[in-house]
Design a protein around this motif. Sequence first.
Motif, PDB file in Angstrom:
ATOM      1  N   UNK A   1       2.606   2.415  10.020  1.00  0.00           N
ATOM      2  CA  UNK A   1       1.860   1.732  10.243  1.00  0.00           C
ATOM      3  C   UNK A   1       1.387   1.226   8.053  1.00  0.00           C
ATOM      4  N   UNK A   2       1.658  -0.217   8.294  1.00  0.00           N
ATOM      5  CA  UNK A   2       1.319  -0.918   7.075  1.00  0.00           C
ATOM      6  C   UNK A   2       0.190   0.187   6.260  1.00  0.00           C
ATOM      7  N   UNK A   3      -1.122   0.150   6.750  1.00  0.00           N
ATOM      8  CA  UNK A   3      -2.050   0.767   6.301  1.00  0.00           C
ATOM      9  C   UNK A   3      -1.431   2.987   5.272  1.00  0.00           C
ATOM     10  N   UNK A   4      -1.164   3.440   6.561  1.00  0.00           N
ATOM     11  CA  UNK A   4      -0.624   5.013   6.599  1.00  0.00           C
ATOM     12  C   UNK A   4       0.308   4.442   5.073  1.00  0.00           C
ATOM     13  N   UNK A   5       0.973   3.643   5.403  1.00  0.00           N
ATOM     14  CA  UNK A   5       2.116   3.423   3.963  1.00  0.00           C
ATOM     15  C   UNK A   5       1.444   4.090   2.593  1.00  0.00           C
ATOM     16  N   UNK A   6       0.707   2.330   2.402  1.00  0.00           N
ATOM     17  CA  UNK A   6      -0.625   2.157   1.297  1.00  0.00           C
ATOM     18  C   UNK A   6      -0.664   3.345   1.093  1.00  0.00           C
ATOM     19  N   UNK A   7      -1.791   3.770   1.605  1.00  0.00           N
ATOM     20  CA  UNK A   7      -2.181   4.971   1.939  1.00  0.00           C
ATOM     21  C   UNK A   7      -1.910   6.098   1.279  1.00  0.00           C
ATOM     22  N   UNK A   8       0.046   6.329   1.360  1.00  0.00           N
ATOM     23  CA  UNK A   8       0.383   7.398   0.835  1.00  0.00           C
ATOM     24  C   UNK A   8       0.504   7.160  -0.669  1.00  0.00           C
ATOM     25  N   UNK A   9       1.553   5.989  -0.743  1.00  0.00           N
ATOM     26  CA  UNK A   9       1.648   5.660  -2.368  1.00  0.00           C
ATOM     27  C   UNK A   9       0.563   5.216  -2.903  1.00  0.00           C
ATOM     28  N   UNK A  10      -0.820   4.469  -2.675  1.00  0.00           N
ATOM     29  CA  UNK A  10      -1.728   4.783  -3.760  1.00  0.00           C
ATOM     30  C   UNK A  10      -2.311   6.489  -4.050  1.00  0.00           C
ATOM     31  N   UNK A  11      -1.966   7.276  -3.210  1.00  0.00           N
ATOM     32  CA  UNK A  11      -1.718   8.697  -3.375  1.00  0.00           C
ATOM     33  C   UNK A  11      -3.509   9.156  -2.729  1.00  0.00           C
ATOM     34  N   UNK A  12      -4.004  10.587  -3.627  1.00  0.00           N
ATOM     35  CA  UNK A  12      -5.144  11.306  -3.583  1.00  0.00           C
ATOM     36  C   UNK A  12      -6.347  10.243  -4.118  1.00  0.00           C
ATOM     37  N   UNK A  13      -6.473   9.375  -5.274  1.00  0.00           N
ATOM     38  CA  UNK A  13      -6.809   8.729  -5.616  1.00  0.00           C
ATOM     39  C   UNK A  13      -7.954   7.640  -4.733  1.00  0.00           C
ATOM     40  N   UNK A  14      -6.820   7.352  -2.843  1.00  0.00           N
ATOM     41  CA  UNK A  14      -7.270   6.045  -2.651  1.00  0.00           C
ATOM     42  C   UNK A  14      -8.164   6.531  -1.066  1.00  0.00           C
TER      43      UNK A  14
ATOM     44  N   UNK B   1       2.857  -2.689   2.856  1.00  0.00           N
ATOM     45  CA  UNK B   1       2.816  -1.961   2.392  1.00  0.00           C
ATOM     46  C   UNK B   1       2.930  -2.155   0.501  1.00  0.00           C
ATOM     47  N   UNK B   2       3.902  -2.465   0.211  1.00  0.00           N
ATOM     48  CA  UNK B   2       4.158  -2.290  -1.188  1.00  0.00           C
ATOM     49  C   UNK B   2       3.867  -3.228  -2.219  1.00  0.00           C
TER      50      UNK B   2
END
Length: 241
Positions: free
Chosen positions: A63-76, A225-226
């Motif tokens: 889902x788009x929030x999950x993908x967003x979390x993956x590409x933003x990384x651990x800081x987010x 997400x991108x």
Amino acid sequence: LKIVLVIVIALVIVVVVGFKYLYNNGLSGQTANPEVKEGQIKVACIGDSITYGHGIVGWEKNNYPAVLGQILGEEYHVANFGSSGTCVNPNGDQPYTSRATYQESLDYSADILVFMLGTNDSKPENWIDENAFREDLLQLLDSYEDAKIVLCTVPTAFFLDGQTEGVTNHDIQPKVVNRIAEVIRQIAEERGYPLVDIHALTAQHPEWFAKDGVHPSNEGAAGIAQAVYETIINLETEKET
């Protein structure tokens, strides 16, 4: 007794398999937000079934929030507060504010709020006019007092099978969706909100909506997400300079 036991076991298997199918395809309504770690920047994704991930295969990761979390990384820390079927209109068929998800999103106390809601307001039973939608949207946005708001236009809705007027699947009116997107653009400009023009992006990709004209595919969710990612990163870069 043996027959009863076999029937019970069969029913349990059907329920488990059925739930797993619904969950894996974004149809269960369940959430799977990870725990917030100390120091993470909290990002709340507010929306309807498009944010939730209706029809997304491998829903939990795609889902788009999950993908967003993956590409933003651990800081987010990115949390999905999408609630299927919901609208901005507080007197509509399923107001976002009537769902537990709304209160959960307030309690989350986000640093950044990514807001993409309004597609269901295009339904004939929910739509009044641009002014009414504008007032309802502003009232909802103002209820999130401390978050930095990133405002997204609603995705394009598509007619299928040669249709050009009226409603498409899920009772959505594509031409009203276009009007809603324009109101959102105006609000972003007037209030100085960072805008992610998902409507313009998705208008170029009808293939993302081939299933029902309303909900994006896995590829579409990744594209959304991108676009959100790029806006958030720009925000954080500006804050540092």
